[in-house]
Design a protein around this motif. Sequence first.
Motif, mmCIF file in Angstrom:
data_model
loop_
_atom_site.group_PDB
_atom_site.id
_atom_site.type_symbol
_atom_site.label_atom_id
_atom_site.label_comp_id
_atom_site.label_asym_id
_atom_site.label_seq_id
_atom_site.Cartn_x
_atom_site.Cartn_y
_atom_site.Cartn_z
ATOM 1 N N ASP A 94 0.834 -1.211 0.000
ATOM 2 C CA ASP A 94 0.000 0.000 0.000
ATOM 3 C C ASP A 94 0.865 1.255 0.000
ATOM 4 O OD1 ASP A 94 -2.132 -1.672 0.070
ATOM 5 O OD2 ASP A 94 -2.490 -1.484 2.238
ATOM 6 N N GLU A 95 1.900 1.205 0.856
ATOM 7 C CA GLU A 95 2.720 2.396 1.039
ATOM 8 C C GLU A 95 3.541 2.734 -0.213
ATOM 9 O OE1 GLU A 95 4.912 2.138 4.694
ATOM 10 O OE2 GLU A 95 6.015 3.987 4.239
ATOM 11 N N TYR A 96 4.019 1.692 -0.903
ATOM 12 C CA TYR A 96 4.914 1.938 -2.040
ATOM 13 C C TYR A 96 4.264 1.599 -3.380
ATOM 14 C CZ TYR A 96 8.514 2.458 1.481
ATOM 15 O OH TYR A 96 9.245 2.888 2.549
ATOM 16 N N SER A 97 2.962 1.730 -3.431
ATOM 17 C CA SER A 97 2.258 1.307 -4.641
ATOM 18 C C SER A 97 2.745 2.059 -5.882
ATOM 19 C CB SER A 97 0.756 1.493 -4.464
ATOM 20 O OG SER A 97 0.483 2.848 -4.185
ATOM 21 N N LYS A 98 3.262 3.273 -5.670
ATOM 22 C CA LYS A 98 3.697 4.051 -6.838
ATOM 23 C C LYS A 98 5.215 3.987 -7.046
ATOM 24 C CE LYS A 98 -0.281 7.035 -7.249
ATOM 25 N NZ LYS A 98 -0.925 7.182 -5.904
ATOM 26 N N LYS A 99 5.898 3.228 -6.190
ATOM 27 C CA LYS A 99 7.364 3.116 -6.313
ATOM 28 C C LYS A 99 7.754 1.643 -6.343
ATOM 29 C CE LYS A 99 7.958 7.234 -3.450
ATOM 30 N NZ LYS A 99 8.130 7.585 -2.027
ATOM 31 N N PRO A 100 7.607 1.021 -7.497
ATOM 32 C CA PRO A 100 7.844 -0.430 -7.573
ATOM 33 C C PRO A 100 9.269 -0.840 -7.168
ATOM 34 C CG PRO A 100 7.454 0.522 -9.755
ATOM 35 C CD PRO A 100 7.125 1.579 -8.760
ATOM 36 N N ASP A 101 10.276 -0.016 -7.477
ATOM 37 C CA ASP A 101 11.653 -0.381 -7.114
ATOM 38 C C ASP A 101 11.825 -0.415 -5.600
ATOM 39 O OD1 ASP A 101 12.151 -0.485 -9.733
ATOM 40 O OD2 ASP A 101 13.542 1.220 -9.826
ATOM 41 N N GLU A 102 11.277 0.610 -4.952
ATOM 42 C CA GLU A 102 11.343 0.678 -3.485
ATOM 43 C C GLU A 102 10.598 -0.499 -2.863
ATOM 44 O OE1 GLU A 102 12.728 3.037 -1.084
ATOM 45 O OE2 GLU A 102 13.934 2.971 -2.914
#
Length: 260
Positions: A94-102
């Motif tokens: 949920d937290e990194y849904s827009k940062k796939p690498d992270e």
Amino acid sequence: MLLFDKFENRYIIKGVITNLNPIHIGAGGSSFNPLEVDNRIVRYASTNEPYIPGSSLKGVLRSFIEQVYPKEHCWVTIESCCKKKENEIKNIKDEYSKKPDEYAKKVYSLLCDICKVFGSQETASKIYISDLRVREENGKKLYKLGVRDGVGIDRDTGTAANRVKYDFEVIEPGAQFDLYMVFENLEDEYVKSFLIPIVEVLKSGELKIGGKTSRGLGRIMLTEKVDIYRITKDNIKDYLEKGLNGIKSLSWSDFKKQFE
Ligand SMILES: [Zn+2]
């Protein structure tokens, strides 16, 4: 932490696997042809040739590693670490849904060493094993098939008292298969704790594959010489241009010395 976003290294292991006992890797389902054996082994539909699925060997290797490192408490068939950390992983998702690498890095760091190398529901595997095809010498395929009698267990009594007879097909001992195993972006510590023990156990002839292993079937062994290729940023260009012919292979003992 070595993920797949950039190339770091690749190890390719080539060798010959032979079976010390008959092997039965079932194809599943029974034949409707009364002249055929009931429990057939896996084959290529196009050539009718038997093979050992790479995924079967990978499963056997994972079980071996799970026994070597029981402290990880990660038993993929019973309870994997992803299953236990489901909530944590969901929060990261949920937290990194827009940062796939992270996201990939966070999840990777949560997983146990076994899942980092063998892959999990959340991450790709660092081990790839091609299907093991039978070898050919002077135009002759190096395998023989056989049939064994089995005795079924009576489902009601749980004993073999009623002796339900059936046949099953096997690959007879002494068949030869090509092994082609790849490790991708493997950290040095995992070369020591995974790659080396895996090749050693294959060489020992202790591993069993397929069905009916409790009846003494399925022992396989890595024989003859093992070639190992290490591809890094230094020789990747030669590898891409000429394939494995473009780089030097190492003997197993020379390779191990580098990691002592
Ligand atoms: Zn795990």
